[in-house]
Design an enzyme around this catalytic site. Structure first.
Site, PDB file in Angstrom:
ATOM      1  N   CYS A 190      54.887  71.001  40.817  1.00  0.00           N
ATOM      2  CA  CYS A 190      53.702  70.555  40.068  1.00  0.00           C
ATOM      3  C   CYS A 190      53.288  71.641  39.076  1.00  0.00           C
ATOM      4  O   CYS A 190      53.007  71.369  37.901  1.00  0.00           O
ATOM      5  CB  CYS A 190      52.539  70.269  41.012  1.00  0.00           C
ATOM      6  SG  CYS A 190      52.821  68.935  42.183  1.00  0.00           S
TER       7      CYS A 190
ATOM      8  N   ASP B 259      38.614  34.092  33.367  1.00  0.00           N
ATOM      9  CA  ASP B 259      39.303  33.852  34.636  1.00  0.00           C
ATOM     10  C   ASP B 259      38.526  32.755  35.349  1.00  0.00           C
ATOM     11  O   ASP B 259      37.315  32.637  35.190  1.00  0.00           O
ATOM     12  CB  ASP B 259      39.320  35.135  35.468  1.00  0.00           C
ATOM     13  CG  ASP B 259      39.907  34.906  36.842  1.00  0.00           C
ATOM     14  OD1 ASP B 259      41.070  34.479  36.920  1.00  0.00           O
ATOM     15  OD2 ASP B 259      39.195  35.139  37.835  1.00  0.00           O
TER      16      ASP B 259
ATOM     17  N   ASP C  95      36.670  39.287  37.118  1.00  0.00           N
ATOM     18  CA  ASP C  95      35.927  40.022  38.135  1.00  0.00           C
ATOM     19  C   ASP C  95      36.791  40.625  39.227  1.00  0.00           C
ATOM     20  O   ASP C  95      36.287  41.282  40.122  1.00  0.00           O
ATOM     21  CB  ASP C  95      34.881  39.113  38.794  1.00  0.00           C
ATOM     22  CG  ASP C  95      35.515  38.068  39.706  1.00  0.00           C
ATOM     23  OD1 ASP C  95      36.681  37.708  39.473  1.00  0.00           O
ATOM     24  OD2 ASP C  95      34.840  37.618  40.647  1.00  0.00           O
TER      25      ASP C  95
ATOM     26  N   ASP D   4      42.446  41.034  37.544  1.00  0.00           N
ATOM     27  CA  ASP D   4      42.000  40.806  36.166  1.00  0.00           C
ATOM     28  C   ASP D   4      42.023  42.086  35.335  1.00  0.00           C
ATOM     29  O   ASP D   4      41.907  42.034  34.114  1.00  0.00           O
ATOM     30  CB  ASP D   4      40.573  40.242  36.145  1.00  0.00           C
ATOM     31  CG  ASP D   4      40.478  38.877  36.802  1.00  0.00           C
ATOM     32  OD1 ASP D   4      41.453  38.118  36.677  1.00  0.00           O
ATOM     33  OD2 ASP D   4      39.454  38.591  37.435  1.00  0.00           O
TER      34      ASP D   4
END
Length: 802
Positions: A25, A496, A695, A699
């Site tokens: 890292c 949606d 929601d 989505d």
């Protein structure tokens, strides 16, 4: 992780880094930092979790490189309350000074709120920010908004300015009376020495603020509006004093040949404009103050023995139990343990009707228990509460900068030098044209006085503060100014279906077993198969039937259904797509029942026994009623000229039935969660500017892919994070309201900028040509800022249509 301090030493910068787990890292971060232009050296210390960077690269570029490598640089946000900023050039100078502080990633000054919002690497000393502001010639009056102390200080400053304005009015009243007499053909102007006596305290006592701020700007190597006022009024006062003193004590000039009234009245008008401006600025920030005022200061905490103790809310911790009596504000976000009460949530969500709360229901900080005693277990306190997050979002939005502001920033950077140059050319031009020194000086003074970068600087932030504040009162949170601009271009809104247009709480409407299968058997198998699922359709089944035992080898099939083993039988339960993929053909009676149920807009699930020859065991039909405001919301969007569509994973027949009922223009049915973003991209490819309303977790990609994401606040944090606008309650009617308030805000920004630019474009040439006196120029300058703020404040009256 302990935050490593930021310690700039020459060109050395120390960055705290989160997320490192091993030497690889550290190596990856070092390589990423070394690729940043301007970095000479980069050394990462894994144990200390920090990187030391030598070079000229900015903190923002370094932090972005670390994020691109898959790690994070912890950040801190400072809110500085500023003193002495008066115009757009002041705001730009403070921003540039803050950005030069090592570790600062972003600095945004809000002229209307007189605050600076600074994002910096964690550990950046606050003192270094304060020092940078002071070196630029301004003051830091406090940090973190200041709470009640800042409110009291602001009120005291307003009262002090009001007293100074009253003194200026009394001292300039004789001049105003003389000017009125001139219009009426009367000689009401005071005598020469009275003019000197009246104008001098106005110039050097009440006008001292302009000298102080102008001198600070000069020391910082730049200019501002105060400098223009100081130079212009000093020129008018100095010319008059010279004429009076050089003409001798017995042959002084007639008072009509003096211009003390120009300096005094200009300062009075500027002070009047500043006072009205300060009052308007406080009004634009009313939304934040109203939100923060909802927080109770104390709470009744229950101890282990059940005894109540009143404590400051700052001492509460998650898990504490608090008592709320009827009529009191709830001090924490939490879950009701005991009691029942109606709760007024209007101040937070805009919902005017009380919401009944029972044991197990969630409550939010700042809402009011109306008619019952509640015992609540705290789940979030302080900065983690919904109220604090809402206030932070509104404050961040008000501090944001609209893309259209970039033009203003470029103009403001050169405004004062250009105006001084125009004034010098005006002076030289009139002298070369043969006019007297008095006429040339007065015209140059008019140029200096009429120039007003204040209106330019206030045009955008004042409208954003007023618009986002009005939206927040209605339960609409706008993330930033960029979302406001995007909302103005939306041509298609895609909803949606489940949980957005519909209640999201489907019920099992009908069960159609195949020949040889009983309804009880089908329900038992379906309940066992869905015992491990959190899907809304699963909950609807489990409300009808409790399984004897859950399915084994349970597995979810995203966008299709579930599978598992029940009593040794391999079962599937899912959509029409899943049935077709497995080749399970229903009996004719079931096919007819499916067609009839789909025609009613119901969602269909097939229970299938898997094997060499898959067999349909039953058809389950679910019903999800549209939300009460859905049809009105769609009609409202159409009246605004916006096309409305729906994305659904349901069958085409079920989706089209809902679309017919609600009056939708377009339907995308049988869309898998992963394909929603692609469907949004397709609409955009057709030339639409798309707003996506959703929601759920599934989505979030579509919200991010749309030109504008609108998240229902009743949904998940992931969806809200991906959205540009958040609706604090799940009412579709807030969608057209959100577009309306953002479009009105955008129009106000455009109107304000048009007025501010037009004012300067017209006013400067008129003053240079000698068509405006310094007095009229001062009045016009004061009017310009006040008119911009007044126009913005009209937004504060906005309310969503019922």
């Amino acid at each position: 992780m302990p935050e490593a301090p930021l310690t700039p030493t020459g060109s050395r910068l120390v960055l705290p880094i989160a997320g490192m787990t091993c030497a690889s890292c550290a190596g990856r971060i070092e390589r990423a930092l070394l690729r940043v232009p301007g970095v000479a050296e980069a050394h990462v210390n894994l144990a200390a979790e920090r990187a030391e960077v030598v070079g000229t690269a900015s903190a923002a570029a370094l932090a972005e490189a670390v994020r691109a490598a898959g790690y994070t640089v912890p950040e801190a946000v400072f809110i500085l309350r500023l003193g002495g900023i008066t115009c757009a050039s002041c705001a730009g100078r403070v921003e540039r000074a803050l950005l030069r502080v090592p570790g600062v990633i972003e600095a945004r000054v809000n002229l209307a709120a007189e605050t600076a919002r600074v994002r910096a690497v964690a550990g950046t000393p606050e003192a270094s920010l304060v020092a940078a502001v002071e070196r630029a010639g301004y003051q830091v009056l406090g940090t973190e908004g200041g709470g009640a102390a800042a409110e009291a200080e602001g009120a005291a400053r307003l009262a002090r300015e009001q007293r100074q304005l009253l003194a200026a009015a009394l001292l300039t009243a004789p001049f105003l009376g003389g000017m009125l007499g001139t219009l009426l053909g009367r000689d009401w102007m005071p005598g020469p020495w009275w003019q000197l006596a009246l104008a001098t305290p106005v110039q050097f006592w009440l006008g001292a603020r302009f000298y102080r701020a102008g001198w600070a700007a000069l020391r910082a190597g730049t200019g501002n509006m105060d400098l223009l006022v100081a130079i212009g009024t000093s020129a008018a006062w100095g010319l008059s004093a010279w004429l009076l003193l050089t003409s001798g004590p017995h042959h002084g000039p007639q008072h009509h040949g003096l211009y003390f009234e120009a300096s005094a009245v200009v300062i009075f008008f500027v002070l009047l404009g500043k006072h009205l401006e300060a009052r308007a600025k406080r009004a634009t920030g009313a939304a934040i103050r109203a939100l923060l005022a909802l927080r109770p200061q104390t709470a009744r905490r229950l101890d282990a023995a059940g005894m109540e103790t009143e404590v400051p809310v700052g001492l509460l911790r998650p898990g504490d139990r608090v008592v709320i009596r009827p009529g009191e504000r709830i001090p924490v976000d939490g879950r009701v343990l005991e009691g029942r009460s109606g709760v007024d949530e209007s101040a937070l969500t805009g919902e005017s009707r009380p919401v009944e709360k029972d044991p197990g229901d969630a409550v939010a900080t700042g809402t009011v228990a109306l008619d019952g005693r509640l015992v609540v277990e705290a789940t979030a306190v302080g900065a983690d509460t919904t109220l604090a997050r809402v206030a932070a979002l509104v404050e961040a939005a008000q501090a944001s900068r609209a893309p259209v502001q970039r033009l203003v920033d470029r103009v403001s950077a050169v405004f004062v030098p250009v105006v001084v140059a125009i004034a010098a050319l005006t002076l030289a031009g009139w002298l070369l044209a043969g006019a007297g020194a008095e006429r040339a000086v007065l015209n140059a003074v008019a140029v200096l006085v009429i120039a007003c970068p204040c209106a330019l600087g206030l045009a955008t932030p004042a409208a954003i503060m007023a618009g986002t504040g009005a939206a927040a009162r209605a339960g609409i949170l706008v993330r930033d100014a960029e979302a406001i601009e995007r909302a103005g271009d939306v041509t298609l809104v895609a909803f949606d279906k489940t949980g957005t247009l519909t209640e999201g709480r489907p019920r099992l409407a009908a069960v159609h077993p195949a020949p040889g299968v009983t309804e009880a058997e089908a329900l038992g198998l379906a309940a066992a198969l869905q015992a491990g699922s959190e899907h809304p359709l699963a909950r609807a089944v489990l409300e009808r039937m409790c399984p004897a035992a859950p399915a084994e080898q349970f597995r979810a099939l995203p966008g299709r259904g579930v599978e598992g083993a029940v009593a040794g039988r391999r079962l599937l339960l899912g959509s029409e797509r899943l049935r077709a993929e497995r080749g399970a053909d229903p009996a004719p009676a079931l096919a007819a029942a499916a067609a009839a149920e789909a025609a009613q807009g119901r969602t269909l699930s097939w229970l299938i026994e898997d094997g060499a020859a898959p067999r349909v065991l039953a058809l389950l039909a679910f019903e999800d009623a549209p939300k009460p405001g859905a049809e009105a919301a769609i009609a409202g969007l159409k009246r605004m000229g916006v096309r409305v569509a729906m994305i659904s994973g349901d069958s085409r027949a079920a989706a089209e039935a809902v679309a017919r009922r609600l009056g939708l223009d377009d339907v995308a049915a049988e869309v898998l969660p992963a394909d929603k973003a692609a469907r949004v991209a397709a609409w955009r490819a057709q030339g639409h500017r798309v707003a996506m309303v959703g929601d759920g977790v599934n989505d979030a990609p579509a919200l991010a892919a749309a030109d504008l994401g609108i998240a229902m606040g009743t949904g998940t944090d992931v969806a809200i994070e991906a959205a540009g606008i958040t609706l604090l309650r799940g009412d579709p009617a807030l969608v057209p309201a959100a577009l309306e308030v953002t479009r009105r805000t955008l129009r106000k920004i455009q109107q304000n900028l048009a007025w501010a630019f037009a004012y300067n474009v017209v006013g400067l040439p008129l003053a240079a040509l000698g068509l405006l006196s310094p007095v009229l120029a001062g009045a016009a300058m004061a009017l310009s800022s006040v008119s911009v703020l007044t126009n913005a404040l009209l937004l504060a009256r906005w309310r969503p249509h019922p």
